[in-house]
Motif scaffolding. Sequence first.
Motif, PDB file in Angstrom:
ATOM      1  N   VAL A  60      59.942  10.546  57.180  1.00 23.93           N
ATOM      2  CA  VAL A  60      58.958  10.664  56.329  1.00 23.93           C
ATOM      3  C   VAL A  60      58.470   9.366  55.269  1.00 23.93           C
ATOM      4  O   VAL A  60      57.268   8.854  55.525  1.00 23.93           O
ATOM      5  CB  VAL A  60      58.815  12.100  55.511  1.00 23.93           C
ATOM      6  CG1 VAL A  60      57.760  12.217  54.448  1.00 23.93           C
ATOM      7  CG2 VAL A  60      59.019  13.193  56.159  1.00 23.93           C
ATOM      8  N   LYS A  61      59.227   9.045  54.584  1.00 25.49           N
ATOM      9  CA  LYS A  61      59.148   7.935  53.915  1.00 25.49           C
ATOM     10  C   LYS A  61      58.589   6.568  54.702  1.00 25.49           C
ATOM     11  O   LYS A  61      57.460   5.838  54.190  1.00 25.49           O
ATOM     12  CB  LYS A  61      60.205   7.583  52.998  1.00 25.49           C
ATOM     13  CG  LYS A  61      60.587   8.527  51.856  1.00 25.49           C
ATOM     14  CD  LYS A  61      61.629   8.229  51.227  1.00 25.49           C
ATOM     15  CE  LYS A  61      61.744   6.713  50.489  1.00 25.49           C
ATOM     16  NZ  LYS A  61      63.161   6.516  49.798  1.00 25.49           N
ATOM     17  N   ASP A  62      59.262   6.406  55.951  1.00 23.65           N
ATOM     18  CA  ASP A  62      58.937   5.106  56.497  1.00 23.65           C
ATOM     19  C   ASP A  62      57.441   5.435  56.891  1.00 23.65           C
ATOM     20  O   ASP A  62      56.787   4.532  56.934  1.00 23.65           O
ATOM     21  CB  ASP A  62      59.914   5.057  57.826  1.00 23.65           C
ATOM     22  CG  ASP A  62      61.214   4.666  57.310  1.00 23.65           C
ATOM     23  OD1 ASP A  62      61.323   4.135  56.181  1.00 23.65           O
ATOM     24  OD2 ASP A  62      62.350   4.702  58.026  1.00 23.65           O
ATOM     25  N   GLU A  63      57.009   6.541  57.739  1.00 24.64           N
ATOM     26  CA  GLU A  63      55.966   6.681  58.260  1.00 24.64           C
ATOM     27  C   GLU A  63      54.849   6.573  57.224  1.00 24.64           C
ATOM     28  O   GLU A  63      53.575   6.061  57.303  1.00 24.64           O
ATOM     29  CB  GLU A  63      56.043   8.061  59.047  1.00 24.64           C
ATOM     30  CG  GLU A  63      56.950   7.924  60.459  1.00 24.64           C
ATOM     31  CD  GLU A  63      56.354   6.717  61.341  1.00 24.64           C
ATOM     32  OE1 GLU A  63      55.329   6.236  61.546  1.00 24.64           O
ATOM     33  OE2 GLU A  63      57.488   6.515  62.212  1.00 24.64           O
ATOM     34  N   MET A  64      55.014   7.212  56.109  1.00 22.34           N
ATOM     35  CA  MET A  64      54.348   7.253  55.026  1.00 22.34           C
ATOM     36  C   MET A  64      53.805   5.565  54.420  1.00 22.34           C
ATOM     37  O   MET A  64      52.805   5.488  54.019  1.00 22.34           O
ATOM     38  CB  MET A  64      54.518   8.009  53.842  1.00 22.34           C
ATOM     39  CG  MET A  64      54.383   9.605  54.169  1.00 22.34           C
ATOM     40  SD  MET A  64      52.826  10.231  54.436  1.00 22.34           S
ATOM     41  CE  MET A  64      51.931  10.022  52.976  1.00 22.34           C
ATOM     42  N   ALA A  65      54.861   4.779  54.649  1.00 20.05           N
ATOM     43  CA  ALA A  65      54.644   3.531  54.312  1.00 20.05           C
ATOM     44  C   ALA A  65      53.790   2.906  55.124  1.00 20.05           C
ATOM     45  O   ALA A  65      53.077   1.584  54.582  1.00 20.05           O
ATOM     46  CB  ALA A  65      56.076   2.854  54.258  1.00 20.05           C
ATOM     47  N   THR A  66      53.341   3.395  56.384  1.00 22.35           N
ATOM     48  CA  THR A  66      52.658   2.615  57.173  1.00 22.35           C
ATOM     49  C   THR A  66      51.139   2.962  57.017  1.00 22.35           C
ATOM     50  O   THR A  66      50.743   4.227  57.277  1.00 22.35           O
ATOM     51  CB  THR A  66      52.975   2.734  58.899  1.00 22.35           C
ATOM     52  OG1 THR A  66      54.356   2.104  58.922  1.00 22.35           O
ATOM     53  CG2 THR A  66      51.999   2.116  59.827  1.00 22.35           C
ATOM     54  N   ARG A  67      50.147   2.441  56.630  1.00 21.17           N
ATOM     55  CA  ARG A  67      48.797   2.545  56.448  1.00 21.17           C
ATOM     56  C   ARG A  67      48.092   3.137  57.796  1.00 21.17           C
ATOM     57  O   ARG A  67      48.332   2.707  58.711  1.00 21.17           O
ATOM     58  CB  ARG A  67      48.023   1.482  55.813  1.00 21.17           C
ATOM     59  CG  ARG A  67      46.691   1.842  55.314  1.00 21.17           C
ATOM     60  CD  ARG A  67      46.024   0.779  54.685  1.00 21.17           C
ATOM     61  NE  ARG A  67      44.507   0.693  54.679  1.00 21.17           N
ATOM     62  CZ  ARG A  67      43.668   1.698  54.678  1.00 21.17           C
ATOM     63  NH1 ARG A  67      44.255   2.891  54.196  1.00 21.17           N
ATOM     64  NH2 ARG A  67      42.399   1.518  54.703  1.00 21.17           N
ATOM     65  N   SER A  68      47.655   4.254  57.365  1.00 23.05           N
ATOM     66  CA  SER A  68      46.489   4.824  58.226  1.00 23.05           C
ATOM     67  C   SER A  68      45.206   5.425  57.756  1.00 23.05           C
ATOM     68  O   SER A  68      45.264   5.500  56.473  1.00 23.05           O
ATOM     69  CB  SER A  68      47.016   6.227  58.742  1.00 23.05           C
ATOM     70  OG  SER A  68      48.186   6.078  59.918  1.00 23.05           O
TER      71      SER A  68
END
Length: 118
Positions: A60-68
């Motif tokens: 979750v933390k890793d994916e939330m760190a990638t902007r969308s």
Amino acid sequence: MDSIKLKNIRVYAFHGCLVEESKIGSDYIVNLEVKADLSHASKSDSLHDTVDYVQLQTIVKDEMATRSKLLEHVARRIMTSVLQKIERVSEVKVSVAKVNPPIGGDVAEVSVSMKMKR
């Protein structure tokens, strides 16, 4: 089917369609539920036999760190990553909420909820 839930994961991230959102960022709350057979782990008492919720939190933390731009895109990335990295998981549900969204009104949060099966 058994489940593991991570409730109210708080993350600061930079998602959104507005330029300001990419610079200022916002608070987000993520809820994650995975379905898996946990019967063996309940007998063995071994981390090896279950879904490690530390790994789920890291995803979750890793994916939330990638902007969308869209919360839907973030949610799909989280679900896809869980299913790719944790073979034991058969289904994943996620909700991603933006706290105090900049939509010109008094709204506590806006969220999307999605589900994906293997």
